[in-house]
Design an enzyme around this catalytic site. Structure first.
Site, PDB file in Angstrom:
ATOM      1  N   ASP A 138       0.859  -1.191   0.000  1.00 33.15           N
ATOM      2  CA  ASP A 138       0.000   0.000   0.000  1.00 33.15           C
ATOM      3  C   ASP A 138       0.891   1.236   0.000  1.00 33.15           C
ATOM      4  O   ASP A 138       1.773   1.387   0.851  1.00 33.15           O
ATOM      5  CB  ASP A 138      -0.904   0.020   1.239  1.00 33.15           C
ATOM      6  CG  ASP A 138      -2.044  -0.988   1.129  1.00 33.15           C
ATOM      7  OD1 ASP A 138      -2.290  -1.482   0.015  1.00 33.15           O
ATOM      8  OD2 ASP A 138      -2.682  -1.276   2.161  1.00 33.15           O
ATOM      9  N   SER A 179      -7.198  10.069 -14.798  1.00 31.64           N
ATOM     10  CA  SER A 179      -8.668   9.884 -14.897  1.00 31.64           C
ATOM     11  C   SER A 179      -9.248   9.170 -13.669  1.00 31.64           C
ATOM     12  O   SER A 179     -10.020   8.217 -13.798  1.00 31.64           O
ATOM     13  CB  SER A 179      -9.036   9.080 -16.150  1.00 31.64           C
ATOM     14  OG  SER A 179      -8.319   9.524 -17.254  1.00 31.64           O
ATOM     15  N   ASN A 219     -11.307  12.233   0.815  1.00 34.57           N
ATOM     16  CA  ASN A 219     -11.494  11.139  -0.149  1.00 34.57           C
ATOM     17  C   ASN A 219     -10.214  10.356  -0.414  1.00 34.57           C
ATOM     18  O   ASN A 219      -9.106  10.896  -0.329  1.00 34.57           O
ATOM     19  CB  ASN A 219     -12.003  11.699  -1.485  1.00 34.57           C
ATOM     20  CG  ASN A 219     -13.394  12.280  -1.348  1.00 34.57           C
ATOM     21  OD1 ASN A 219     -14.253  11.686  -0.731  1.00 34.57           O
ATOM     22  ND2 ASN A 219     -13.611  13.459  -1.913  1.00 34.57           N
ATOM     23  N   ASP A 256     -11.527  -6.227   6.572  1.00 30.23           N
ATOM     24  CA  ASP A 256     -10.291  -6.958   6.872  1.00 30.23           C
ATOM     25  C   ASP A 256      -9.998  -6.904   8.373  1.00 30.23           C
ATOM     26  O   ASP A 256      -9.546  -7.885   8.970  1.00 30.23           O
ATOM     27  CB  ASP A 256      -9.097  -6.353   6.125  1.00 30.23           C
ATOM     28  CG  ASP A 256      -9.236  -6.439   4.619  1.00 30.23           C
ATOM     29  OD1 ASP A 256     -10.050  -7.263   4.145  1.00 30.23           O
ATOM     30  OD2 ASP A 256      -8.546  -5.689   3.902  1.00 30.23           O
TER      31      ASP A 256
END
Length: 375
Positions: free
Chosen positions: A48, A62, A161, A330
């Site tokens: 990650d 995009s 976000n 998770d």
């Protein structure tokens, strides 16, 4: 046993009854003494990579501000660029690895109770992933290959976000004969007493899952599986149903459970009924009844076990304290497994799952403080 209970009762148990008491369900109250490699996970390891980015970066690739997508060719350069342009944080990720590291965090000592297998690339990101797994005290044994780079998941943060872009790459390259079958690796599998695999791995190496699941079943150990995503129930149904007879504990959220019920032709949308019907599917190890656990976000968690279906309320949280719900599923599984591997009662496993999920949704990504505050 309650302290006031006469000991003579215990002596009178026949050998057969003792065996029955041992194998009937994982709900014994006495915690087991934990040893390294007691909990085994296998899945898609991802590094990650999270960073606060700007709108221009999202637009260039995009990306929507709050989305989860698989990387396409146009996203390939994103992973190098995010590292060069922004201040990044690295964490060992991927669904199963997240759950194993949360379980280890909940357990704390001894280290390396959790073992994890998966495939990475022989590259810089692979080296970072190995280091990050080590920092979480998980005993990660990766199959390293040169064909594909280490799988990555970029978390592009803008305000509240997170736009997630996952490139599975090497995670898709796991090979049973090159890794799982090796004597030293299989010895680690045999040491475990609880096994957990997220459904995503059904798309990678069904034969590896079946080998582990059959071992668990034949040795009366606990094998857990997660449905992971509606597409697993729909497009990998054959693989899923080959593994299902060996599943002792099935995890799922409400969306996946509904998709599973529909694909199985259960003719009900009631989650408690779906849980009961799933529990009743054919099972190889008759010594254990299958346990079904359906989480529902902020709504209560449904658990079917024995002849009961119960709902457990989740911990309340003020919506303004929720930072990121992505790792909640998770984390729930990780909390649950941390108690299960200690032979705790199932309601205590659910309680631990709720606690872990509650901690993780207050933070960005699947991260946690130094120590849990759970008892």
């Amino acid at each position: 046993m309650a302290s006031g209970e006469p000991k003579a009762k215990k002596v009178k148990l026949s050998e057969e009854e003792k065996e029955k008491e041992k194998t009937e369900s994982p709900t014994k109250q006495t915690p087991a003494k934990l040893s390294p490699n007691s909990l085994f996970g296998m899945g898609n390891p991802l590094l990650d990579i999270s960073a606060v980015v700007d709108k221009d970066f999202l637009d260039k690739y995009s990306l929507k501000p709050n989305d989860q997508i698989l990387a396409e060719d146009k996203h390939k350069a994103l992973f190098e660029e995010i590292v060069k342009k922004f201040k990044v944080e690295y964490h060992a990720g991927g669904a199963t690895q997240n759950s194993i590291k949360i379980a280890q965090w909940m357990i704390q000592e001894p280290h390396k109770v959790g073992t994890f297998f998966g495939c990475i690339g022989n590259d810089k990101f692979g080296e970072i992933l190995k280091q990050k797994a080590e920092e979480t005290h998980v005993d990660a044994h990766y199959y390293e290959q040169d064909k594909e780079p280490t799988g990555t998941c970029a978390a592009c943060i803008t305000g509240d976000n997170r736009s997630l872009v996952a490139n599975l790459a090497a995670a898709n390259c796991y090979k049973k004969d090159k890794h799982l079958d090796l004597e030293e690796n299989w010895a680690l599998v045999e040491k475990a007493k609880v096994y957990y695999i997220a459904g995503f791995f059904l798309t990678v190496s069904l034969e590896s899952i079946l080998k582990v699941a059959k071992h668990a079943s034949e040795n009366n150990k606990l094998f857990g599986l997660n449905l992971s995503a509606p597409f697993i129930c729909q497009f990998f149904k054959d693989n899923l149903m080959q593994v299902m007879p060996y599943v002792d504990i099935l995890f799922s959220n409400e969306t996946e459970a509904a998709a599973f019920g529909k694909e199985q032709g259960f003719e009900t949308e009631d989650l408690q009924e779906i849980a009961k019907e799933t529990q009743a599917l054919p099972k190889v190890n008759k010594k254990r009844k299958r346990v079904i656990v359906f989480t529902q976000g902020k709504d209560g968690t449904i658990m079917a076990h024995g002849d009961k279906v119960e709902t457990f309320p989740v911990l309340e949280i003020d919506p303004k304290n929720i930072v990121d719900t992505n790792g909640a599923g998770d984390a729930f599984v990780g909390g649950f497994l941390s108690e299960l591997v200690q032979d705790k009662a199932l309601d205590q496993c659910v309680k631990a799952g709720h606690y872990a999920a509650n901690v993780i949704i207050r933070r960005a990504g699947c991260t946690f403080p130094d120590k849990p505050d759970f008892n």
